[in-house]
Every structure is written in C-alpha cells, then in structure tokens.
Design a protein around this motif. Sequence first.
Motif, short mmCIF file in Angstrom:
data_model
loop_
_atom_site.label_atom_id
_atom_site.label_comp_id
_atom_site.label_asym_id
_atom_site.label_seq_id
_atom_site.Cartn_x
_atom_site.Cartn_y
_atom_site.Cartn_z
N UNK A 82 0.83 -1.21 0.00
CA UNK A 82 0.00 0.00 0.00
C UNK A 82 0.86 1.26 0.00
N UNK A 83 2.01 1.20 0.67
CA UNK A 83 2.91 2.36 0.70
C UNK A 83 3.60 2.58 -0.64
N UNK A 84 3.97 1.47 -1.30
CA UNK A 84 4.78 1.57 -2.52
C UNK A 84 3.97 1.57 -3.81
N UNK A 88 0.00 4.98 -3.40
CA UNK A 88 0.53 5.13 -2.05
C UNK A 88 1.45 6.33 -1.92
N UNK A 89 1.79 6.68 -0.68
CA UNK A 89 2.64 7.86 -0.43
C UNK A 89 4.06 7.70 -0.96
N UNK A 90 4.52 6.46 -1.16
CA UNK A 90 5.87 6.23 -1.66
C UNK A 90 5.87 5.69 -3.09
N UNK A 91 4.77 5.91 -3.78
CA UNK A 91 4.64 5.39 -5.14
C UNK A 91 5.65 5.96 -6.12
N UNK A 92 6.08 7.19 -5.88
CA UNK A 92 7.05 7.83 -6.78
C UNK A 92 8.41 7.14 -6.74
N UNK A 93 8.67 6.37 -5.72
CA UNK A 93 9.96 5.67 -5.63
C UNK A 93 10.07 4.53 -6.64
N UNK A 94 8.91 4.06 -7.14
CA UNK A 94 8.85 2.99 -8.14
C UNK A 94 9.64 1.75 -7.69
#
Length: 232
Positions: A82-84, A88-94
């Motif tokens: 859910x975070x990644x 999610x809030x960390x989706x931009x980290x891919x």
Amino acid sequence: MSLWQTTLDALTLLVSLDKELWEIVAVSFSVSLSAISIVLFPAIIFSFVLAYTEFKGKWVFLSLINTLQAIPTVVIGLLLYMLLSRAGPLGDWQMLFTQKAMIVGQMLIGFPVLVSMMHGALQSSDRRAVETSITLGASIPRIIATMIWETRFPLLAAAIAAFSRIVTEVGCSTMVGGNIMGITRNIPTAIAMESHKGAFAQGVALGIVLLTLALVLNFMLTSMRGKGYLRT
C-alpha cells in the motif's frame, strides 16, 4: 509421479546446474543476505541500548518489538504494498515488484527477531563487564565491542535465526516482489507456485537447498562452539 521419481528429478536439476533453478536460488540469497546485512548492526546497537540503559517508555519498545515478531509476513507485505503502490505515499519511488522492495520487507521482518534475541542475550550476560569497562574509562564503542565479543555465540545464533526467518518467508515476498522470474522470484515463492502447478521436482530441489543451508549453518555453529571459538 512417485516420491522417489520426484526426488531423483530434483537431484538431477541440482546436479545439472539448471539455469532457472539456480537463478531463483541466487535471487533468494542475494535479497535475504542484503536485508540481514543492513539491519544487523542497527539491531545490535538497539539491543544494547535496551539491555543496558533505563529510560521512560522502555517497556513500550519491548512490547512493540515482541508484537512485530508476531505479525504475519503477508500483513507486512500488504502494508508495504500500500505504501509503494502508485496510489501510495511512496509510489514515486517505483520500488514495487523489485528486489529493493523485497529487501525492505525482509528488513522489517528480520529486525524485530534480531533485536528480541540479541536483547535477551545481552541482558543475560554478565553486567560486570560493562561496569568494569565504564570504571576503566572505556569509550562507548569499546564497551559495545567488548559485549559483542562476550556474547558472540548467542548473537550469531540470533543472526542465523533471523536469516532463516526471512529466507523462508513467502507472504511479503509475493506481495511486494510479484514473483517475476529472474528478478523477484525467490525460493519460497517458487516452491509455492510450482507446487500449485503440480511441478514438484523444482520445489523439492529448492527445498533441498534450504535444508542443506540450515544443516551447514548449524554444523558451523556447533563446530565453532565445540572448538572454543564461540565459547561464552
């Protein structure tokens, strides 16, 4: 297919150095060794603080560590997913469906196991060693190094237990890794998938790898302790 024939096929895969099989083994060991290496030193420091210092809310940290140990790995995988995920809030980290995500998940699984076991080992050690070191004016790093040496066997046992925990977990790896062949498919996810397909030979071969690893690690520990290298 008989059990005997399945076992023979599994051994054939191992001996013939089947590329697909050993790619899975390589991914599994690479991810798990990376995860345990990253959290090992922080876990030692955290355990040392919990064992030898007194502060408000200490019991909260201990309760949290014990609780985290009991959380199913699939729940940790779900939270990390859910975070990644893109939403999610960390989706931009891919990072989702990559080895990095699997490493993070296994770090979260292994850290509380390390801290719990190491805290127990340090707390049951002779506290006079710490008191003597302080009296002699030893630095904090020197004191920590002394206690690590004094409790080296249980600390190493904790590291092996944590590694065994993460290298065999399937829930988190499936959720955040995606079971992609050659990239994120590790031993536990491959065993689960091949068993569902009815292809038991590869699953048995991978199981033999894990069993051999467990035997080697425990033999090394027993041998080193018997020779006095790890005697506490």
